[in-house]
Design a protein around this motif. Sequence first.
Motif, mmCIF file in Angstrom:
data_model
loop_
_atom_site.group_PDB
_atom_site.id
_atom_site.type_symbol
_atom_site.label_atom_id
_atom_site.label_comp_id
_atom_site.label_asym_id
_atom_site.label_seq_id
_atom_site.Cartn_x
_atom_site.Cartn_y
_atom_site.Cartn_z
ATOM 1 N N PRO A 1 -8.032 -17.062 -15.505
ATOM 2 C CA PRO A 1 -7.750 -15.863 -16.285
ATOM 3 C C PRO A 1 -7.808 -16.158 -17.839
ATOM 4 C CG PRO A 1 -6.099 -15.829 -14.606
ATOM 5 C CD PRO A 1 -6.740 -17.199 -14.740
ATOM 6 N N HIS A 2 -7.570 -17.371 -18.335
ATOM 7 C CA HIS A 2 -7.609 -17.510 -19.820
ATOM 8 C C HIS A 2 -8.801 -18.449 -20.197
ATOM 9 C CE1 HIS A 2 -3.428 -16.529 -18.860
ATOM 10 N NE2 HIS A 2 -3.502 -17.606 -17.993
ATOM 11 N N ALA A 3 -9.563 -18.707 -19.336
ATOM 12 C CA ALA A 3 -10.752 -19.454 -19.845
ATOM 13 C C ALA A 3 -11.609 -18.625 -20.870
ATOM 14 C CB ALA A 3 -11.808 -19.646 -18.392
ATOM 15 N N PRO A 4 -12.191 -19.179 -21.996
ATOM 16 C CA PRO A 4 -12.831 -18.619 -23.063
ATOM 17 C C PRO A 4 -14.281 -18.521 -22.600
ATOM 18 C CG PRO A 4 -12.418 -20.753 -23.620
ATOM 19 C CD PRO A 4 -11.589 -20.607 -22.272
ATOM 20 N N LYS A 5 -15.013 -17.574 -23.102
ATOM 21 C CA LYS A 5 -16.336 -17.527 -23.020
ATOM 22 C C LYS A 5 -17.225 -17.853 -24.363
ATOM 23 C CE LYS A 5 -16.485 -14.001 -19.516
ATOM 24 N NZ LYS A 5 -16.985 -12.588 -19.218
ATOM 25 N N ARG A 6 -17.794 -18.985 -24.491
ATOM 26 C CA ARG A 6 -18.595 -19.336 -25.640
ATOM 27 C C ARG A 6 -20.011 -19.718 -25.060
ATOM 28 N NH1 ARG A 6 -13.407 -22.197 -27.014
ATOM 29 N NH2 ARG A 6 -12.145 -20.995 -28.072
ATOM 30 N N GLU A 7 -20.482 -20.926 -25.508
ATOM 31 C CA GLU A 7 -21.822 -21.247 -24.758
ATOM 32 C C GLU A 7 -21.886 -21.188 -23.292
ATOM 33 O OE1 GLU A 7 -19.504 -25.105 -25.541
ATOM 34 O OE2 GLU A 7 -19.902 -23.257 -26.644
ATOM 35 N N ILE A 8 -20.773 -21.425 -22.730
ATOM 36 C CA ILE A 8 -20.709 -21.388 -21.447
ATOM 37 C C ILE A 8 -19.468 -20.448 -20.980
ATOM 38 C CG2 ILE A 8 -21.878 -23.458 -20.728
ATOM 39 C CD1 ILE A 8 -18.919 -24.185 -19.731
ATOM 40 N N ASP A 9 -19.190 -19.871 -19.935
ATOM 41 C CA ASP A 9 -18.114 -19.354 -19.460
ATOM 42 C C ASP A 9 -17.157 -20.378 -18.865
ATOM 43 O OD1 ASP A 9 -15.799 -17.916 -18.028
ATOM 44 O OD2 ASP A 9 -17.009 -16.341 -17.695
ATOM 45 N N TYR A 10 -15.994 -20.718 -19.795
ATOM 46 C CA TYR A 10 -15.320 -21.903 -18.993
ATOM 47 C C TYR A 10 -14.647 -21.670 -17.945
ATOM 48 C CZ TYR A 10 -16.177 -24.591 -23.264
ATOM 49 O OH TYR A 10 -16.744 -25.250 -24.291
ATOM 50 N N LYS A 11 -14.532 -20.633 -17.237
ATOM 51 C CA LYS A 11 -14.416 -20.470 -15.781
ATOM 52 C C LYS A 11 -15.542 -21.376 -15.053
ATOM 53 C CE LYS A 11 -12.646 -15.954 -15.615
ATOM 54 N NZ LYS A 11 -12.872 -14.431 -15.430
ATOM 55 N N SER A 12 -16.632 -21.553 -15.489
ATOM 56 C CA SER A 12 -17.488 -22.684 -14.717
ATOM 57 C C SER A 12 -17.081 -23.943 -14.629
ATOM 58 C CB SER A 12 -18.965 -22.363 -15.404
ATOM 59 O OG SER A 12 -19.252 -21.117 -15.341
ATOM 60 N N TYR A 13 -16.415 -24.467 -15.819
ATOM 61 C CA TYR A 13 -16.006 -25.645 -15.903
ATOM 62 C C TYR A 13 -14.863 -25.797 -14.930
ATOM 63 C CZ TYR A 13 -13.850 -29.937 -17.820
ATOM 64 O OH TYR A 13 -13.137 -31.218 -17.948
ATOM 65 N N SER A 14 -13.846 -24.942 -15.012
ATOM 66 C CA SER A 14 -12.693 -25.113 -14.109
ATOM 67 C C SER A 14 -13.202 -25.145 -12.489
ATOM 68 C CB SER A 14 -11.614 -23.911 -14.264
ATOM 69 O OG SER A 14 -11.121 -23.860 -15.336
ATOM 70 N N TYR A 15 -14.143 -24.108 -12.177
ATOM 71 C CA TYR A 15 -14.781 -24.032 -10.745
ATOM 72 C C TYR A 15 -15.230 -25.316 -10.410
ATOM 73 C CZ TYR A 15 -13.897 -19.067 -10.164
ATOM 74 O OH TYR A 15 -13.521 -17.737 -9.801
ATOM 75 N N ARG A 16 -16.101 -26.050 -11.478
ATOM 76 C CA ARG A 16 -16.814 -27.106 -11.190
ATOM 77 C C ARG A 16 -15.684 -28.434 -10.931
ATOM 78 N NH1 ARG A 16 -18.415 -31.467 -15.330
ATOM 79 N NH2 ARG A 16 -19.336 -32.886 -14.156
ATOM 80 N N LEU A 17 -14.745 -28.111 -11.778
ATOM 81 C CA LEU A 17 -13.424 -29.313 -11.315
ATOM 82 C C LEU A 17 -12.781 -29.030 -9.811
ATOM 83 C CD1 LEU A 17 -12.061 -30.052 -14.673
ATOM 84 C CD2 LEU A 17 -13.679 -31.299 -13.618
ATOM 85 N N ILE A 18 -12.863 -27.675 -9.537
ATOM 86 C CA ILE A 18 -12.400 -27.445 -8.079
ATOM 87 C C ILE A 18 -13.188 -27.857 -7.218
ATOM 88 C CG2 ILE A 18 -11.749 -25.548 -6.597
ATOM 89 C CD1 ILE A 18 -10.843 -24.197 -9.158
ATOM 90 N N GLY A 19 -14.714 -27.727 -7.492
ATOM 91 C CA GLY A 19 -15.574 -28.042 -6.574
ATOM 92 C C GLY A 19 -15.495 -29.650 -6.192
ATOM 93 N N HIS A 20 -15.293 -30.460 -7.334
ATOM 94 C CA HIS A 20 -15.098 -32.028 -7.192
ATOM 95 C C HIS A 20 -13.980 -32.161 -6.269
ATOM 96 C CE1 HIS A 20 -17.342 -33.674 -10.766
ATOM 97 N NE2 HIS A 20 -17.706 -32.534 -10.532
ATOM 98 N N ILE A 21 -12.885 -31.368 -6.379
ATOM 99 C CA ILE A 21 -11.780 -31.757 -5.284
ATOM 100 C C ILE A 21 -12.005 -31.735 -3.891
ATOM 101 C CG2 ILE A 21 -9.581 -31.004 -4.490
ATOM 102 C CD1 ILE A 21 -9.122 -30.167 -7.494
ATOM 103 N N TYR A 22 -12.725 -30.511 -3.648
ATOM 104 C CA TYR A 22 -13.567 -30.316 -2.409
ATOM 105 C C TYR A 22 -14.361 -31.307 -1.923
ATOM 106 C CZ TYR A 22 -11.675 -25.508 -2.100
ATOM 107 O OH TYR A 22 -10.629 -24.249 -2.132
ATOM 108 N N ALA A 23 -15.186 -31.749 -2.841
ATOM 109 C CA ALA A 23 -16.298 -32.657 -2.399
ATOM 110 C C ALA A 23 -15.583 -34.188 -2.209
ATOM 111 C CB ALA A 23 -17.355 -33.182 -3.564
ATOM 112 N N CYS A 24 -14.404 -34.323 -2.799
ATOM 113 C CA CYS A 24 -13.741 -35.657 -2.732
ATOM 114 C C CYS A 24 -13.050 -35.553 -1.277
ATOM 115 C CB CYS A 24 -12.475 -35.608 -3.613
ATOM 116 S SG CYS A 24 -13.130 -36.223 -5.144
ATOM 117 N N GLN A 25 -12.776 -34.316 -0.745
ATOM 118 C CA GLN A 25 -12.220 -34.338 0.655
ATOM 119 C C GLN A 25 -13.387 -33.943 1.679
ATOM 120 O OE1 GLN A 25 -9.839 -30.543 -0.234
ATOM 121 N NE2 GLN A 25 -8.122 -31.749 -1.041
ATOM 122 N N GLU A 26 -14.594 -34.182 1.011
ATOM 123 C CA GLU A 26 -15.876 -34.037 1.933
ATOM 124 C C GLU A 26 -15.847 -32.777 2.593
ATOM 125 O OE1 GLU A 26 -16.299 -37.399 4.674
ATOM 126 O OE2 GLU A 26 -16.083 -38.725 2.992
#
Length: 156
Positions: free
Chosen positions: A57-82
Amino acid sequence: MAEELRRRGVLYESEEFYLKALEVNRLDYRIYVGLAETYLQSNKFDKVKTYLEKSLPHAPKREIDYKSYSYRLIGHIYACQEDYSSAMAVLKTSIELSPTYADGHYDYAQYCAQMRKTSACLSSLQNAILAKPIYWYLAQKEQNFDPIRAEVKKLL
């Protein structure tokens, strides 16, 4: 101070300062992400995911929507869990929010390859390469593309 402590590897104190910072300013996206990165270095993956989700809810929107960055890192966690299906779903959200986010496209392509979603993989990989040519080199060796290596080679 929390960032510098994390950089120095003093993770317990870094966590302490980030938590104090959250008490003062719960609206600062950077605090949530910094705390998540501190937990990541401490291998506390449940806490990483929790604070990345709290950052949304606190992610700024600049050149990208920083929610995208948070979601990307969450995706990494899932990928590490296969759990590539969940990783793929989260990264799809990431690139829908920020269609020009090359890092999101590259990760999405990897997870699609793991799920053998060839068309989605190749489309996202192409977007990533066009935005950041370094991904052309990385894709040649990335093991996550092995399930559809022949198709990736044709794209490259």
